[in-house]
Motif scaffolding. Structure first.
Motif, PDB file in Angstrom:
ATOM      1  N   ASP A   1       0.822  -1.210   0.000  1.00 48.45           N
ATOM      2  CA  ASP A   1       0.000   0.000   0.000  1.00 48.45           C
ATOM      3  C   ASP A   1       0.858   1.263   0.000  1.00 48.45           C
ATOM      4  N   LEU A   2       1.962   1.206   0.744  1.00 51.33           N
ATOM      5  CA  LEU A   2       2.764   2.425   0.944  1.00 51.33           C
ATOM      6  C   LEU A   2       4.245   2.057   0.931  1.00 51.33           C
ATOM      7  N   ILE A   3       5.026   2.864   0.201  1.00 54.42           N
ATOM      8  CA  ILE A   3       6.493   2.718   0.207  1.00 54.42           C
ATOM      9  C   ILE A   3       7.066   3.944   0.903  1.00 54.42           C
ATOM     10  N   LEU A   4       7.964   3.707   1.848  1.00 48.54           N
ATOM     11  CA  LEU A   4       8.692   4.815   2.478  1.00 48.54           C
ATOM     12  C   LEU A   4      10.121   4.810   1.956  1.00 48.54           C
ATOM     13  N   VAL A   5      10.528   5.927   1.351  1.00 47.79           N
ATOM     14  CA  VAL A   5      11.947   6.113   1.041  1.00 47.79           C
ATOM     15  C   VAL A   5      12.525   6.705   2.326  1.00 47.79           C
ATOM     16  N   GLY A   6      12.992   5.812   3.185  1.00 49.26           N
ATOM     17  CA  GLY A   6      13.420   6.227   4.524  1.00 49.26           C
ATOM     18  C   GLY A   6      14.887   6.644   4.529  1.00 49.26           C
ATOM     19  N   ASP A   7      15.218   7.524   5.475  1.00 47.83           N
ATOM     20  CA  ASP A   7      16.637   7.887   5.599  1.00 47.83           C
ATOM     21  C   ASP A   7      17.428   6.748   6.260  1.00 47.83           C
ATOM     22  N   SER A   8      16.728   5.643   6.596  1.00 52.57           N
ATOM     23  CA  SER A   8      17.422   4.419   7.017  1.00 52.57           C
ATOM     24  C   SER A   8      18.376   3.949   5.914  1.00 52.57           C
ATOM     25  N   LEU A   9      18.214   4.486   4.709  1.00 56.12           N
ATOM     26  CA  LEU A   9      19.140   4.144   3.614  1.00 56.12           C
ATOM     27  C   LEU A   9      20.571   4.478   4.003  1.00 56.12           C
ATOM     28  N   GLY A  10      20.738   5.463   4.881  1.00 58.38           N
ATOM     29  CA  GLY A  10      22.087   5.810   5.335  1.00 58.38           C
ATOM     30  C   GLY A  10      22.766   4.634   6.017  1.00 58.38           C
ATOM     31  N   MET A  11      21.971   3.822   6.723  1.00 56.12           N
ATOM     32  CA  MET A  11      22.531   2.672   7.431  1.00 56.12           C
ATOM     33  C   MET A  11      22.554   1.429   6.542  1.00 56.12           C
ATOM     34  N   VAL A  12      21.413   1.107   5.892  1.00 52.68           N
ATOM     35  CA  VAL A  12      21.347  -0.187   5.192  1.00 52.68           C
ATOM     36  C   VAL A  12      21.947  -0.148   3.789  1.00 52.68           C
TER      37      VAL A  12
END
Ligand code: KIV
Length: 259
Positions: free
Chosen positions: A36-47
């Protein structure tokens, strides 16, 4: 998907299934599976980038990953994180949110904490806002560690009061991270806007996980509230479909994945 669809899901009791994505391939896979929903999260910095925290992530990096995701998705609603210090004043927040929406094609921006003046200002500029309470990863240097929030009465009362204030300020969605399930249930019942949990129990209006955590392919240890969906799946698409099914049927999170 639009914000109206997410609101209708809250009213009808259908759970909102959400995951993070940072690139076109994962975004397309999530979309095809019916997320339903995609988050482009700033967790990208870690993963993705392998950094210690989300603090070093920049607005240009968020725009780039947002473009990768929105290029590939067809139906899912896309929320994009405003990174650390990109919303320190209403003016700075509006300029950066506009970049995420105009260049990154975000449908909504997310920010951490009870920043009521910022939320009010963004909403007045027709920028939809997702708020984020509980564990706030951008505040890790203040918090000192990734721990459950709202266990004591004072801090639980504060999270509830902040949630109500954020809704009144115009936030359209709320993410609750790493708080006791009973507190998340109380907040979800009191708010009109959809509440999506991560480590916040099964009674939220929806669930979100970091995709690398639910596939157990991260450089960091998988958090207790996440589950390895690849373990029993034939491939990544099957793992994503199983996650969506379990969220919709309220089989995830179990008490083992909650506090
Ligand atoms: O950045 C992110 O992935 C998030 C989720 C943990 C909700 O904010």
């Amino acid at each position: 998907m639009s914000i109206l669809d997410l609101q209708a899901m809250k009213r009808s009791g259908e759970k909102i299934a959400s995951l993070t994505a940072y690139d076109a391939s994962f975004a397309a896979m999530l979309d095809q599976a019916g997320i339903d929903l995609i988050l482009v999260g700033d967790s990208l910095g870690m993963v993705v980038q392998g950094k210690e925290s989300t603090v070093p992530v920049t607005i240009d990096e968020m725009i780039y990953h947002s473009q990768c995701v929105t290029r590939a998705r067809d139906k899912a609603f896309v929320v994009v994180d405003l990174p650390f210090m990109s919303y320190s004043t209403p003016k700075i927040a509006a300029e950066n949110a506009a970049k995420l929406m105009q260049q990154g094609l975000a449908q909504m921006v997310k920010l951490e904490g009870a920043k009521l003046d910022i939320v009010t200002f963004l909403v007045a500029q027709s920028i939809p806002v997702c708020a984020h309470l509980g564990l706030l990863p951008q505040s890790i240097n203040q918090l000192g560690g990734y721990r459950v929030q709202g266990r004591e009465k004072n801090s639980a009362d504060k999270i509830l009061a902040d949630a109500i204030s954020l809704e009144q300020a115009g936030a359209s969605l709320l993410i609750l991270e790493c708080i006791p399930a009973t507190l998340a249930k109380k907040i979800t019942n009191q708010l009109q806007i959809p509440v999506i949990g991560i480590g916040a129990g099964v009674d939220c209006d929806g669930q979100i996980l970091v995709i690398y955590d639910m596939l157990d392919i991260g450089v960091n240890r998988r958090p207790r509230f996440s589950k390895n969906y690849l373990k029993e799946a034939a491939d990544i698409s099957e793992a994503i479909s199983q996650y969506i099914t379990e969220v919709k049927q309220q089989q995830f999170p179990t008490p083992d994945h909650s506090y």
